[in-house]
Design a protein around this motif. Structure first.
Motif, PDB file in Angstrom:
ATOM      1  N   TRP A   1      79.993  66.806  36.697  1.00 43.58           N
ATOM      2  CA  TRP A   1      79.161  67.721  35.905  1.00 43.58           C
ATOM      3  C   TRP A   1      77.699  67.480  36.228  1.00 43.58           C
ATOM      4  O   TRP A   1      77.207  66.359  36.155  1.00 43.58           O
TER       5      TRP A   1
ATOM      6  N   TRP B   1      80.546  72.439  36.965  1.00 43.91           N
ATOM      7  CA  TRP B   1      81.639  71.468  36.871  1.00 43.91           C
ATOM      8  C   TRP B   1      82.477  71.559  38.144  1.00 43.91           C
ATOM      9  O   TRP B   1      82.932  72.652  38.512  1.00 43.91           O
TER      10      TRP B   1
ATOM     11  N   THR C   1      72.225  72.991  40.345  1.00 43.33           N
ATOM     12  CA  THR C   1      73.416  72.281  39.874  1.00 43.33           C
ATOM     13  C   THR C   1      74.586  72.416  40.845  1.00 43.33           C
ATOM     14  O   THR C   1      75.466  71.560  40.871  1.00 43.33           O
TER      15      THR C   1
ATOM     16  N   ASN D   1      74.806  74.988  34.481  1.00 42.01           N
ATOM     17  CA  ASN D   1      75.804  73.921  34.574  1.00 42.01           C
ATOM     18  C   ASN D   1      76.758  74.184  35.726  1.00 42.01           C
ATOM     19  O   ASN D   1      77.091  75.339  36.015  1.00 42.01           O
TER      20      ASN D   1
ATOM     21  N   SER E   1      73.856  69.366  35.260  1.00 47.36           N
ATOM     22  CA  SER E   1      73.317  70.327  34.299  1.00 47.36           C
ATOM     23  C   SER E   1      71.806  70.287  34.328  1.00 47.36           C
ATOM     24  O   SER E   1      71.204  69.210  34.492  1.00 47.36           O
TER      25      SER E   1
ATOM     26  N   TRP F   1      69.822  77.412  30.661  1.00 45.57           N
ATOM     27  CA  TRP F   1      70.729  76.264  30.748  1.00 45.57           C
ATOM     28  C   TRP F   1      71.759  76.566  31.830  1.00 45.57           C
ATOM     29  O   TRP F   1      72.534  77.523  31.729  1.00 45.57           O
TER      30      TRP F   1
END
Length: 973
Positions: free
Chosen positions: A859, A829, A88, A827, A861, A825
């Motif tokens: 973003w 930003w 990511t 992520n 993810s 998970w």
């Protein structure tokens, strides 16, 4: 915004306490019921990416993301670069989905494009600002036979030899030296392996193309005193044609031939008839003359064999391109370790890897005349004799006024002819990588303390050769078009017919004008390192740990284009030889200072201090410090923060690279667009630049010259990160959760003196808006107003500032009758990205924008659900890329531009789903069968109007029609 940089230590602590921050890493807070620092007698001291201090703890001040062998296998991918580009925090980088030769044979930063390579970009700061290590040692930069690159080609490292990959997403120049501005990728090879393993894989896209096959063999043998590992690998990736997908069949999706090339198989001829003074823009009729066909131009009826050139006559070059380039990679790796005794061991390792890859472009166009804008005087100043037996116009076609013969006044504007008879341009690369390393590692006792030391020596080399079929010799073209008597007196010359349409160029003509072009390049890296680490003294809160070392590196690189290119006779992208070398000597120290022991303020507070002194033969010395705090607030909670200063030394190509050319898609504000759109520039300024009213941009590709600059200074950067790792006790050993880990990091990078040229489109627009010589010098125009020269040199230009957040969640559920589940998970930003030129001009790259075949989504993810039950295992991964926006450019008048009122197009958010299922058989030592599918719902990438090829951003998205199925078998014995 600047306070954390002025007072890094205090601000780091305050932000770590006051702000919720996100990050990915191997570091984890100790679960409830355990001590945060394990007993050093129960663990061997280990080397962790992100610190040079060997210790039994893995919690560090910096976020490190570790990809295990299991993570790599779950991806279904066959390249380290492709695996890393799915992180990511990764930005846009070259990969085999880029058909990067032809007009893209040279990058805008002047250091060559690694056609067929795979790279990694972290934090959107560029692949050249990521340091790649293998077992802690630097890997040699790429060779691509198109320049001396500043980045690492990850396709030179076989994926089969990898045990794990550590990714440090933080500035680390104080620990690792130059290039570690955006982060460090440390590839750890297999070592402790006993037995043998054969892995066979095959995959194919849902359209029945792009097949990828791989065979890996691993063998290891361990004794009480030695470890031997040998790995062999072969990967074969087949091509996918751009013509096989609707999205990539056109130069710009949804616009038909509007953005096709004016270099066509029939030919386009723009000239002024000296008898009448009328300027014509003609192309031959396809077949019998058509007196009513006007090619889309009103008032242009003709009764001869020609009609006026229009949109319908443009050439669709996209059908010749590749959507996925073929790549065959064969590698062999071995390493041997021998323990002389309990305190001394030695190792030797060697690697050979060969990559054979191919890029393909449409048949090379021949552009002649002042409006061609090739930058080659032989093409721009062409003379076509009236006596040429194939000249149908009955008079000389002259590009430049000849004062000695007033009757030869310039009358030729442009000829564009694409000889499809010669076939497409094919660029074949062969890249050989060799590596040898050896060293000693050991321990010694001093003052009742154990110290660790190692010395290492390595040499590595990349050698590349690129063979180009389908290009042309512009000198021979000029001779064959000129005075027939001169051609007849030149051995091998055959008069050339550019006027008769497809088939008019005979094999004899091709033999005279079509050579085989061979380019070569090489890079070599020799390095020596020595390191020592241990505890100096016991302080009030624990031992004061220390690491220090010396390093010496020597870089050498050269690029040798074909003699035809050096002589200026190559019709394609021109370039000149490059050669250079430099060396650097460095020393570093790192301290870990315990400030507080377990007590009222938590379980421990540590301060990390590091610094590196570097002495370069090219520009002098540099010192880079780094500070970090690590506070184990409780068994469940770890807070950490760092502030670092870093630098990147200019590469050989950036320093010594000679002038080369990139053909870029640019919109000239002073000219009528290729779709008929009116000029957007100030009419008075355009007139001052020599542009006549109503002048047409005949070709959207403009040649931009780039090159090195020996006066370049290092880029410098200030980096700041802060975050926490939280492993709550209520989620440990509970009915609903075995373990829950949350990591959060905030990052900020401020880069000054970035080595780059100003964005070419921005420079052109600023020149038209301001007439400032800062932007206009180097941009020249022909007599008809089109750009025929664009010099865009490298300099230490302005600054780049970016910041954002990482957030990762890892949740392991308790064992159930249905099996064990685990959720990951991740992520990222990006909250700011701002690039500013030296004169304050804002560059077009920013968050949420697609520009120049690269994107910065705000973003990204990835969520993965893992399941295991007995011999079964499965996973489901979801990859998400947020919405982007791009400028429509000349496509604003087409329905495919989603917001024509604002001149922008929206690239909708995209989500990919990947699934995998495996079963392990009790055969020999284990047979694992795995089946998987990536992009299972066949999500197409959003249409990109500004992208150079194939209608999408190949560094951000999967290919169109990209459902990919694969099978893999792993047998241990």
């Amino acid at each position: 915004m600047n306070a954390p940089l002025r007072q890094p230590l205090a601000a780091a602590l305050c932000l770590a306490l006051a702000t919720p921050v996100l990050s990915i890493g191997t570091a984890q807070a100790a679960p409830a019921g355990q001590q945060s620092a394990p007993d050093p007698t129960t663990l061997d001291s280990v080397q962790v990416t992100g610190t040079r201090i060997r210790k039994a703890e893995v919690e560090t001040q910096v976020p490190v993301h570790s990809l295990s062998r299991e993570d790599i296998d779950r991806s279904g991918l066959t390249s380290i670069g492709d695996v890393l580009q799915e992180l990511t925090g990764a930005g846009s980088a070259l990969n085999t989905k880029f058909n990067s030769s032809g007009n893209f044979g040279f990058s805008p930063n002047g250091d060559g494009v690694g056609a067929g390579s795979a790279q990694v970009d972290l934090r959107h700061l560029g692949a050249k600002r990521v340091l790649v290590l293998v077992d802690g040692m630097r890997w040699v930069n790429e060779s691509s036979a198109s320049g001396v690159g500043a980045t690492t080609d990850l396709n030179t490292i076989p994926l089969a030899i990898v045990e794990r990959i550590d990714v440090l997403e933080d500035g680390a120049s104080s620990l690792y030296g130059s290039d570690a501005i955006a982060g460090v990728v440390n590839i750890i090879t297999r070592r402790d392996f006993d037995g043998a393993q054969v892995s066979v894989s095959v995959g194919e896209y849902g359209e029945g193309d792009g097949r990828q096959t791989g065979v890996d063999f691993a063998w290891g043998h361990n004794t009480d005193r030695s470890n031997l590992f040998i790995g062999l690998s072969h990967v074969d990736q087949e091509e996918i044609l751009a013509s096989s997908r609707e999205q990539s069949r056109w130069p710009v999706p949804g616009t038909g031939l509007s953005f096709g090339s004016s270099g066509t198989p029939h030919g386009r001829f723009i000239f002024t008839d000296p008898a009448t003074g009328v300027t014509h823009d003609l192309t031959p009729n396809a077949g019998a003359p058509d007196p009513v066909f006007d090619g889309g131009q009103a008032g242009c009826d003709r009764t001869d064999d020609y009609h006026c050139f229009g949109t319908a006559d443009r050439f669709n070059f996209a059908t010749y391109n590749l959507l996925l380039t073929p790549s065959e990679r064969t590698g062999a790796f071995g390493q041997f370790r021998f323990h002389f005794n309990d305190r001394l061991q030695g190792y030797a390792k060697a690697l050979f890897n060969r990559r054979e890859s191919v890029n393909q472009a449409a048949p090379e166009p021949i552009f002649l005349g002042p409006d061609a804008g090739t930058g080659n005087p032989l093409a721009d100043g062409i003379f076509i004799s009236a006596a040429n037996p194939y000249n149908p116009f009955g008079f000389d076609l002259v590009s430049v006024d000849d004062p000695a013969t007033p009757e030869n006044e310039a009358n030729l504007v442009m000829i564009g002819r694409r000889p499809v008879e010669g076939g497409p341009r094919v660029f074949e690369q062969q890249v050989d990588t060799t590596y040898f390393g050896a060293g000693l590692e050991g321990t010694f006792e001093a003052g009742a303390r154990t110290w660790f030391w190692d010395v290492n020596l390595a040499t590595s080399r990349n050698e590349a050769e690129q063979v180009n079929y389908g290009s042309y010799n512009i000198l021979n073209i000029a001779t064959a078009l000129g005075d027939p008597a001169v051609c007849a007196a030149t051995p091998g010359c055959v008069p050339l017919d550019l006027f008769g349409g497809p088939g008019s160029i005979t094999p004899e003509m091709l033999a005279w004008i079509q050579p085989v072009v061979r380019d070569r390049s090489e890079q070599q890296l020799d390095q020596f390192t020595a390191n020592v680490s241990g505890d100096l003294v016991d302080l009030w809160a624990g031992p004061l740990s220390f690491a220090g070392g010396l390093e010496h590196r020597r870089y050498e690189g050269w690029y040798q284009p074909d003699p035809l290119t050096v002589a200026g006779h190559y019709n394609g992208v021109p370039s000149l030889p490059t050669s250079g070398e430099y060396d650097v000597s460095e020393a570093y120290v790192e301290f870990n200072v315990p400030l507080l022991a377990e007590g009222f303020f938590g379980n421990g507070l540590d301060l990390s201090l590091a610094g590196r002194y570097s002495d370069y033969s090219t520009f002098g010395s540099q010192f880079t410090p780094k500070y970090g705090l690590r506070w184990q607030v409780a068994d469940e909670l770890l807070l950490r923060a760092t502030y670092a200063e870093g630098f990147r030394a200019p590469s050989i190509g950036e320093l010594y690279g000679s002038a080369s050319r990139a053909d870029l898609q640019l919109r000239d504000p002073c000219l009528v667009g290729v779709d008929g759109a009116p000029p957007t520039g100030d009419p008075a300024n355009c007139a001052a630049l020599g542009v006549p009213p109503g002048a047409l941009q005949t070709n959207p590709q403009i040649s931009v010259t780039t090159g090195g600059n020996e006066a370049l200074q290092p880029e410098t950067v200030r980096s700041f990160t802060t975050g926490f790792v939280f492993s709550p006790s209520f989620a440990s050993n509970a009915r609903w959760s075995d373990r829950l880990d949350l990591e959060v990091t905030f990052y900020r990078h401020s880069l000054e003196g970035a080595v780059q040229a100003i964005d070419a489109q921005t420079q052109l627009e600023l020149c038209v808006d301001t007439l400032d010589p800062l932007y206009c010098d180097g941009i020249t125009r022909s007599s008809v107003g089109s750009i025929n020269g664009f010099n865009n040199r490298l300099t230490n230009l302005g600054s780049i500032r970016t910041d954002g957040w990482d957030a990762d969640l890892a949740w392991t559920l308790p064992e159930l009758d249905a099996g064990r589940f685990r959720v990951l998970w991740q992520n990222t930003w990006v909250t700011r990205y701002e690039a500013v030129g030296a004169a304050g001009q804002v560059q077009p790259r920013r968050v949420g924008i697609e520009v120049n075949d690269s994107a910065i989504p705000d973003w990204t993810s990835t969520a993965t659900l893992d399941w295991r039950r007995d011999a079964w295992n499965a996973s489901w991964s979801v990859r998400h890329i947020s919405e982007l926006e791009e400028e429509c450019g000349d496509a604003v008048s087409f329905p495919v531009c989603s917001d024509p009122a604002n001149g922008t197009n929206t690239l909708e958010a995209t989500t990919y789903h990947d699934v995998q299922l495996g079963y392990r058989f009790d055969v020999l030592r284990g047979l694992q069968l795995t089946a998987g599918a990536n992009n299972i719902f066949d999500e197409d990438p959003p249409l990109c109007l500004s992208c150079s090829l194939n209608g999408y951003d190949a560094s951000t998205y999967d290919i169109p029609g990209g459902r990919y199925f694969y099978l893999r078998a792993d047998l241990r014995f």
